[in-house]
Design a protein around this motif. Sequence first.
Motif, PDB file in Angstrom:
ATOM      1  N   GLN A 292       0.792  -1.214   0.000  1.00  0.00           N
ATOM      2  CA  GLN A 292       0.000   0.000   0.000  1.00  0.00           C
ATOM      3  C   GLN A 292       0.825   1.264   0.000  1.00  0.00           C
ATOM      4  O   GLN A 292       0.302   2.329   0.272  1.00  0.00           O
TER       5      GLN A 292
ATOM      6  N   ARG B  68      -8.973  -3.943   0.083  1.00  0.00           N
ATOM      7  CA  ARG B  68     -10.208  -3.840   0.864  1.00  0.00           C
ATOM      8  C   ARG B  68     -10.803  -5.211   1.148  1.00  0.00           C
ATOM      9  O   ARG B  68     -11.420  -5.412   2.176  1.00  0.00           O
ATOM     10  N   GLY B  71      -8.946  -6.691   4.086  1.00  0.00           N
ATOM     11  CA  GLY B  71      -8.855  -5.858   5.279  1.00  0.00           C
ATOM     12  C   GLY B  71      -7.454  -5.400   5.589  1.00  0.00           C
ATOM     13  O   GLY B  71      -7.077  -5.266   6.743  1.00  0.00           O
ATOM     14  N   GLU B  73      -6.232  -2.499   4.952  1.00  0.00           N
ATOM     15  CA  GLU B  73      -6.109  -1.075   5.252  1.00  0.00           C
ATOM     16  C   GLU B  73      -5.950  -0.824   6.730  1.00  0.00           C
ATOM     17  O   GLU B  73      -5.365   0.161   7.139  1.00  0.00           O
ATOM     18  N   SER B  74      -6.498  -1.747   7.533  1.00  0.00           N
ATOM     19  CA  SER B  74      -6.413  -1.540   8.980  1.00  0.00           C
ATOM     20  C   SER B  74      -4.977  -1.604   9.442  1.00  0.00           C
ATOM     21  O   SER B  74      -4.596  -0.907  10.382  1.00  0.00           O
ATOM     22  N   PHE B  75      -4.162  -2.431   8.766  1.00  0.00           N
ATOM     23  CA  PHE B  75      -2.758  -2.486   9.144  1.00  0.00           C
ATOM     24  C   PHE B  75      -2.097  -1.147   8.920  1.00  0.00           C
ATOM     25  O   PHE B  75      -1.277  -0.705   9.713  1.00  0.00           O
ATOM     26  N   LYS B  76      -2.491  -0.493   7.830  1.00  0.00           N
ATOM     27  CA  LYS B  76      -1.846   0.780   7.544  1.00  0.00           C
ATOM     28  C   LYS B  76      -2.276   1.844   8.546  1.00  0.00           C
ATOM     29  O   LYS B  76      -1.498   2.698   8.929  1.00  0.00           O
ATOM     30  N   ARG B  77      -3.526   1.730   9.022  1.00  0.00           N
ATOM     31  CA  ARG B  77      -3.995   2.751   9.972  1.00  0.00           C
ATOM     32  C   ARG B  77      -3.345   2.593  11.326  1.00  0.00           C
ATOM     33  O   ARG B  77      -3.258   3.549  12.095  1.00  0.00           O
ATOM     34  N   TRP B  78      -2.903   1.362  11.664  1.00  0.00           N
ATOM     35  CA  TRP B  78      -2.262   1.194  12.959  1.00  0.00           C
ATOM     36  C   TRP B  78      -0.932   1.929  13.037  1.00  0.00           C
ATOM     37  O   TRP B  78      -0.546   2.377  14.107  1.00  0.00           O
ATOM     38  N   HIS B  79      -0.238   2.034  11.892  1.00  0.00           N
ATOM     39  CA  HIS B  79       1.021   2.779  11.902  1.00  0.00           C
ATOM     40  C   HIS B  79       0.680   4.246  11.763  1.00  0.00           C
ATOM     41  O   HIS B  79       0.833   4.845  10.712  1.00  0.00           O
ATOM     42  N   SER B  80       0.219   4.822  12.876  1.00  0.00           N
ATOM     43  CA  SER B  80      -0.371   6.145  12.763  1.00  0.00           C
ATOM     44  C   SER B  80       0.659   7.254  12.735  1.00  0.00           C
ATOM     45  O   SER B  80       0.302   8.400  12.559  1.00  0.00           O
ATOM     46  N   ASP B  85       2.520   5.409  20.195  1.00  0.00           N
ATOM     47  CA  ASP B  85       2.056   4.076  19.804  1.00  0.00           C
ATOM     48  C   ASP B  85       3.225   3.142  19.569  1.00  0.00           C
ATOM     49  O   ASP B  85       3.223   1.994  20.024  1.00  0.00           O
TER      50      ASP B  85
END
Lengths: 489, 105, 115
Positions: A292, B68, B71, B73-80, B85
């Motif tokens: 990504q 999508r 799922g 995308e959730s991994f990418k959101r965790w690396h905020s 964090d």
Amino acid sequence: MVTFPLSFYGIPIMLAAAFIIPLVSLKKEKMVPYIGVSACLASFFLAALTFIDVLEFGILTHQMEGWPAPFGITIAVDNLSMFLVFMINFIGFAALAFSTKFIKERRTKYYSLLCLVLVGLLGIAHTGDIFNMFVFFEIMSISSYALTSYYRNRDSIEAAMKYIIMGSIATSIILFGIAFIYSAAGSLNMADLALRIPAAAGPVLPLGLGLLLAGFLFKAAIFPFHAWKPDVASVIPVPFATLLATAGSAIGIYAMLRIAFTVFSLTGFWLHISLIVMGVFSMVFGAVLALQQYNILRLLAYSSISQMGFVVMSLGIGSVNALGYTAGIFHLFNIMVFDALLFLCAGIIVYHAGTADMRKLGGFGSFNPILFYSFVIAMLSSVGIPLFNGFSSKILIYIATLQTYPVLTVISLLVSVLTLGYMLKVYDLVFLGGKKISPGRIHRSMWIPMAVLAAVCLFFGVLPNLGMAISDAIASNLSNAMYIMGVLG
Amino acid sequence: MILGFLPLNIAAVLLFLFAVMGLMYWASRKVRPEKKSREKEKIYACGENISPGRLEVPYESFYRILIRMFGFESFKRWHSGDINDYLTWIITGMVMLIMVLVLTW
Amino acid sequence: MFVYITVMLLALVGIYALLLKENLIKKIIGLAIFSNSIHLFLISLGYRKGGIAAIMQKANVGYFSLAAVDPLPQAMVLTSIVINLSVTAVALSLAIHTYRKFGTLDSKKIRGLNG
């Protein structure tokens, strides 16, 4: 046991280069890259000479200043250390040669700090004393904190700030672990600790081991401790990214192997389960996140996190099935070769296009055949296509996992498919595409390292038995009987 | 043992097959030499006219469907990007590793 | 015994400051507290009740190894203090650069590189 490891002289040579470079730059700044490159060439030459000695003697030791073994500082070079010394010198030379054309301004700071990073890396590989390893670790870390902020833009300062806070916690955790081990066993020499640890009792020892492993796996960028690598790799000059991503992580895994196998001589069940779990998470996280990304350097950093996950998982399997150690070390060698090649290709792309954002790039396929073929060779290696070196070690990993836990084979195969996915993303967005870039020339200091690395990739892909024999010789060194005998006499 | 030679076997078989393929290709060129012509260089689309812009595969949407569906995308959101964090991960990972090692020494 | 409790409390205070505070300067202070707790732990490992300083003179050669405190942790702590000095110096200069570029020292607002 009687000869001196000549490659140890590489450390004072690089240290002298790191201090001479600022002095020389006051009068003649043009000589600065040549000092760095020639120091690294001398160090590489000495490492090649020592390689022959290690093949003959098995282990080379030297006590500094004549103090006998458990009381003084030991320099111990066995097969595993020699492998890493050779690879660090090789990749360091490739990175320094590449950066003679890549870096154009403020060269003094860059070359001086890069020589210090190489001093730290070589020192960790040579030493036989655990606190000495900590000191060299800090030398390497502090130089890389300073070099992270080389381009003084917003992203570099942010990445450097995050890296320094996370890195200092990791090295403080290592010191904590050393303190616990010293309190339990009473010595700092690694061979002496290997003799005293089975007799020491109590829960202090696994506490020290856990702290040390956590600190060293931070440098190797394995799952819970991997967050620094993509941020740092996307803001530093690409030759330094080559060195940090490949040799920096490999030295973290080397330090973990030294602690777990030479000092603690472990065959415990739960340690290998935790290594397998961390390896699997690294593989999956690295591959999924690499799919990504838009920044090519960030994507390659996640790719190297994923490949290091393969190595850690395979080393975890090794305590159940001895093929795992051979497969892990062979894959570590292959990763260093093809990852360095990938980063150097990205370096040429960034140098000529000025940006690392893949959405703005395109059409590099017609730029230069060396760039194109090197990238294709590195891409096929990292996926694990036969005839390239990635396949030779990945098939061993698949066989080793098939013999113990077949669910890991399924996960490895799926991660290899994801690897193909993100590598094709880079290939399509950067090399194919609408606009075509007119053919250009690459300077010889840039394409010669790439050609040599690609030749090594092909060589170990077509003749994998040589690589397997080398990895077997290194993996048989993981048991510490010969090490203790060589150091303590 | 056969295991030790497995990568070598596969590499040798593949090289042999590549050599056979190259030999067949060379022999076919000898039978009928290649003739270049302008028509061969153009894009063929069963008689239609297609502009080169339509031929590009939209890579972004291809990968987006895959991401999508699983799922990812959730991994990418965790690396905020928030350093607290990342530090929490380091400390938690270290504590769990130590607990595993201490309880099973 | 009290030394070890103090060491653990200091380490916990240092980790609390690192994990839960947002200001970068407070994080650097927390890092200094954490590493100082480890130094305290190391020095306390070498202590011996009623021991003399680890300086060998002509007068105490005979009973030196029975009465002296352990000098090795002291050497380790000196090295580590110097290392932490340079790390703190680099971290503070990076904090100055961060303030110039971002205008704030709040770590929740410094989030350019994410994902």
